[in-house]
Design an enzyme around this catalytic site. Structure first.
Site, PDB file in Angstrom:
ATOM      1  CD  GLU A  94      -2.952   1.077   2.327  1.00  0.00           C
ATOM      2  OE1 GLU A  94      -3.330  -0.054   2.697  1.00  0.00           O
ATOM      3  OE2 GLU A  94      -3.413   2.130   2.794  1.00  0.00           O
ATOM      4  CE  LYS A 278      -6.264  -1.632   5.430  1.00  0.00           C
ATOM      5  NZ  LYS A 278      -5.481  -0.756   4.536  1.00  0.00           N
ATOM      6  CG  ASP A 294       0.930 -16.543  12.118  1.00  0.00           C
ATOM      7  OD1 ASP A 294       0.159 -15.899  11.372  1.00  0.00           O
ATOM      8  OD2 ASP A 294       0.618 -17.638  12.621  1.00  0.00           O
ATOM      9  CG  HIS A 392      -4.005   6.973  -0.629  1.00  0.00           C
ATOM     10  ND1 HIS A 392      -3.296   6.109   0.169  1.00  0.00           N
ATOM     11  CD2 HIS A 392      -4.694   6.209  -1.491  1.00  0.00           C
ATOM     12  CE1 HIS A 392      -3.555   4.876  -0.206  1.00  0.00           C
ATOM     13  NE2 HIS A 392      -4.406   4.912  -1.214  1.00  0.00           N
TER      14      HIS A 392
HETATM   15  C1  MEV Z   1      -6.223   3.096   4.874  1.00  0.00           C
HETATM   16  O1  MEV Z   1      -5.455   1.969   4.516  1.00  0.00           O
HETATM   17  C2  MEV Z   1      -6.251   3.278   6.377  1.00  0.00           C
HETATM   18  C3  MEV Z   1      -7.172   4.383   6.888  1.00  0.00           C
HETATM   19  O2  MEV Z   1      -8.490   4.185   6.407  1.00  0.00           O
HETATM   20  C4  MEV Z   1      -7.124   4.324   8.406  1.00  0.00           C
HETATM   21  C5  MEV Z   1      -8.135   5.211   9.090  1.00  0.00           C
HETATM   22  O3  MEV Z   1      -9.172   5.552   8.490  1.00  0.00           O
HETATM   23  O4  MEV Z   1      -7.880   5.539  10.273  1.00  0.00           O
HETATM   24  C6  MEV Z   1      -6.736   5.738   6.401  1.00  0.00           C
END
Ligand code: MEV
Length: 441
Positions: A94, A278, A294, A392
């Site tokens: 990513e 995430k 792992d 991004h």
């Molecule tokens: C993207 O990979 C991760 C985000 O969505 C995390 C978040 O929203 O805190 C930017």
């Protein structure tokens, strides 16, 4: 306690602040990293990648091997954790993850860096007992045979005992009513030292199963570790001053309150918590992958821990303290190892561990927590202000340029047009590329 030294006498192995690192070519970056960390030629070659995992080794690792699969390996700079500098190897597909972690670590560095701590490396395994007339009686018998159970579990793994680990304790959980009748679940709590510990605790659980049947009079079924490694926690904390948070567009106070408000939604709402967490794992997983650990176990443990109250919530907390500083904290299970499995067999994983320079699994766990917190901060900081798409998309545009067929200097030239136009599509990239020469002019 902290596994990474926390006193002022810390000796620096390296300086993780490498000026203009981003502007170098991949090969020059690797040379710099090798120099800064004092790596040997073999380690540098393993980090470069390109066929470092021999087919024979790969064939021994899993079944039906047909090849190997490569990911970009980046190095996050600027990390100071408990006063010690680290360069963080990150294997991830990513865009913006490595840049974001490095940037947050740079700001944190000016505010004293990250502080971490961890519990001991204690894993649990579960032994499920069925066909019981008296589950509470079985529980009581198991508890009064604690010493016998520990002795039987520890008889199997002399090396672990010599290293100071071993089965330390037991817990017994009774479920009076389940779809298959009453159930007793014995937990063994094992200090696995520098191993991830799955093999160790699974072997112990299988070894003691006959004894458990003898003591309870029931029938043992499952004998397996729990990935909810709630006795093996890593914690990280960071404090940012308002001055350090301020940008040309946003005052530090606005940034800090935006981050606290963003975290509040993750605390109360599982829909947001999943995305928030995430973002934390965006920092942790690449380090786990790079070091041959792992990552499924780490993911499972993190999310089960986030749901331990019965409601899925944020793994981190952000607040403003009495001194007017933004304080971020993160705590989660971190079952990582330095011995066994791919950490030893995969040459790139060995090289990544050497670059990182950690001396124990606990230290690796704490570093992972710090990187997760940095990554979380980066996401919240962007979300609370301009949104994540601007940064991004600038990086994503490079990928799209490559997909459209750009190479060398063309990549940057095409990407900058796409980013400027806010139109990051392959067909537009092809049009831009068609108008360029080989040198990107
Ligand atoms: C993207 O990979 C991760 C985000 O969505 C995390 C978040 O929203 O805190 C930017």
């Amino acid at each position: 306690m902290s596994a990474a030294s926390n006193d002022s006498t810390v000796t620096q192995r390296l300086n993780s602040r490498i000026a203009k690192f981003r502007d170098l070519s991949p090969s020059d970056r690797l040379t710099r990293v090798g120099e800064v960390a004092g790596l040997g030629q073999d380690t540098v070659a393993a980090l470069r990648g390109g066929g470092v995992l021999p087919p024979k080794v790969a064939d021994g690792m899993i079944e039906n091997v047909v090849g190997t699969f490569e990911l970009p390996l980046g190095v996050a700079t600027n990390f100071t954790i408990n006063g010690r500098d680290y360069l963080i190897p990150m294997a991830v597909e990513e865009p913006s993850v490595v840049a974001a972690a490095s940037y947050m670590a740079r700001i944190a560095r000016d505010c004293g860096g990250f502080s971490t701590s961890s519990t001991g490396p204690v894993m649990r395994a579960q032994i499920q007992v069925l066909s019981l007339e008296d589950p509470h009686g079985a529980r009581s018998r198991l508890l009064s045979n604690r010493e016998r159970i520990l002795e039987a579990a520890n008889r199997k793994d002399r090396v672990l005992i010599e290293l100071g680990g071993g089965c330390r304790d037991i817990e017994v959980h009774v479920f009076e009513s389940t779809p298959v009748g009453p159930m007793v679940v014995l937990h063994i709590l094992v200090d696995v030292r520098d191993a991830m510990g799955a093999n160790t605790v699974n072997t112990m659980a299988e070894t003691i199963a006959p004894l458990v049947e003898e003591i309870t009079g029931g029938e043992v079924r499952l004998r397996i570790l729990s990935n909810l490694a709630d006795l093996r926690l890593a914690r990280a904390r960071v404090e940012y001053t308002m001055e350090a948070l301020a940008t040309a567009e946003y005052p530090g106070e606005r940034m800090a309150s935006g981050i606290v408000e963003a975290c509040a939604l993750a605390v109360i709402d599982p829909y947001r918590a999943a995305t928030h967490n995430k973002g934390i794992m965006n920092g942790i997983d690449p380090l786990i992958v790079a070091t041959g650990n792992d990552w499924r176990a780490i993911e499972a443990g993190a999310h089960a821990w986030a749901a331990r109250s019965g409601r899925y919530t944020s793994l981190s907390r952000w607040e403003i303290n009495g001194a007017g500083r933004l304080v971020g904290t993160l705590e989660l299970p971190m079952a990582v190892g330095l011995v066994g499995g791919a950490t030893k067999t995969h040459p790139a994983a060995r090289a990544a561990l050497e670059l990182l320079g950690v001396e124990s699994a606990q230290e690796l766990a704490e570093v992972a927590a710090a990187v997760g917190l940095a990554q979380n901060m980066a996401a919240l900081r962007a979300l609370a202000t301009e949104g994540i798409q601007r940064g991004h998309m600038a990086l994503h545009a490079r990928n799209i340029a490559i997909v459209a067929g750009a190479s060398g200097a063309q990549i940057e030239a095409v990407a900058s047009v796409l980013a400027r136009e806010h139109d990051v599509r392959v067909d537009r990239a092809r049009e831009v590329l068609a108008g360029l020469g080989k040198d990107g002019q």
